[in-house]
Enzyme design. Structure first.
Site: not given
Ligand SMILES: CSC[C@H]1O[C@H](OP(=O)(O)O)[C@H](O)[C@@H]1O
Length: 353
Positions: A48, A91, A241, A251-252
């Site tokens: 990841r 993804r 990302d 982002n996360k």
């Protein structure tokens, strides 16, 4: 720079993938021989991190080329093209996945037109995947160089999720300046959010930094406000990302909240991003597809049931931080500041000259 564990390497006829779901307790490398195994490795987050996902997919395309046993370049390319389309479904958010697959497909198409032997086609396609990996390593090192001035003696830096060597070819993006600062003898403290529900911060960032001998303190995700109010944090540095054309940052999940808290405490919020993660074709953060992941990541956290069976769950893997919360974007070509629409466009125009 000290290089932590690397997540991916080519084994001659397979991709060696570190299973990051087992860290930090187990270091297990998997041998993957098919695009399907690579797809599953990306989808289940064995690998990841935006750049690492792109690199893994590139090698998945190489494996597809090796699967072709005929002698016709056009048929070989059709195999490769189908593998690119298939791997693109693993993804949806990290744009590096699509950036890497588009690059592999373009090169494969150009190679197939040369009518060289299938063996040579596969060798050249592997060389392209190796280039993507090697380039990412240098890109991360350069991000470290450009971000290093942000880390001064005695600083406290908060980071969210894992944007380290495990998320890239090596060094990481947000963590790259930390490795460089340590190498240069600068003393600083890192505060790593655990980053529920997959705990990339606790399991990966804390692991990487501890292995490198960097002063890291693990926080639960609800502690950022308190440590900021105590004056322990002088900067936030995160990965991403996908950066939209206007500078909005995916982002996360949880990053947006950290950005709001940083602004409320007058703390700069930096985003470390390779150019390969900046997507000028995505106008704003509202246009970034946000992955929703299985409820079990929350209700059965690492094998322990932590919620009543059947409870409704919302589990977005990312959120979007509006550009007004982003102090600067640190790329391998330098530091980019607002107005992002203009500065990102200029950056790419310079790149494409
Ligand atoms: C250097 S990219 C790191 C980026 O990727 C992570 O997401 P995931 O672990 O779900 O792949 C997270 O958003 C990191 O900031």
């Amino acid at each position: 720079m000290s290089a932590p564990l690397t997540s991916l390497s080519w084994g001659g006829d397979h991709l060696l993938m570190l299973d990051q779901r087992l860290l930090p307790e187990e270091i297990v490398h998997l041998k993957l021989f098919t695009p399907e195994e690579v797809w599953e490795g990306i989808h289940s987050m064995k690998v990841r991190g935006a750049p690492a996902i792109g690199i893994a997919a590139a090698y998945g395309v190489v494996l597809a080329g090796l699967q072709y046993k005929g002698s016709l370049p056009a048929e070989w390319f059709e195999n490769v093209r189908k593998a690119c389309a298939y791997l693109a479904t693993s993804r949806p958010t990290a744009v590096n996945l699509f950036w890497a697959l588009d690059r592999m497909k373009l090169v494969a198409g150009q190679l197939a037109e040369t009518l060289m032997s299938i063996e040579n086609l596969n060798e050249k396609l592997l060389a392209e995947a190796n280039d993507i990996r090697a380039e990412d390593e240098e890109v991360c090192r350069q991000i470290g160089v450009h971000a290093l001035p942000l880390i001064q003696e005695g600083m406290g830096i908060l980071t969210h999720c894992n944007a380290g060597g495990l998320a890239t070819a090596r060094y990481g993006t947000a963590l790259a300046p930390m490795y460089l600062a340590q190498e240069q003898g600068i003393s600083f403290k890192v505060f790593a959010d655990e980053t529920r529900p997959v705990l990339q911060g606790a399991r990966l960032t804390a692991f990487e930094l501890q292995q490198a001998g960097i002063d890291v303190t693990l926080l639960a995700d609800n502690m950022a406000a308190m440590v900021m109010s105590k004056g322990w944090i002088q900067a936030v540095i995160v990965g991403t990302d996908r950066v939209a054309a206007n500078g909005d940052v995916a982002n996360k999940i949880g990053t947006y909240g950290v950005a709001v808290l940083a602004k409320a405490h007058g703390i700069p919020f930096y985003v470390a991003s390779p150019l390969s993660t900046i997507d000028l074709n995505t106008p704003t953060g509202a246009d970034i597809p946000i992955e929703e992941r299985p409820a079990e990541e929350i209700t059965e956290s690492f094998g322990k049931r932590t919620a009543p069976p059947g409870v409704q769950v919302f589990n977005p893997a990312f959120d979007v931080t509006p550009n007004e919360y982003v102090t600067a974007i640190i790329t391998e070509k330098g530091v980019v500041r607002a107005p992002y629409e203009e500065s990102l466009k200029t950056l790419f125009e310079k790149q494409n000259k």
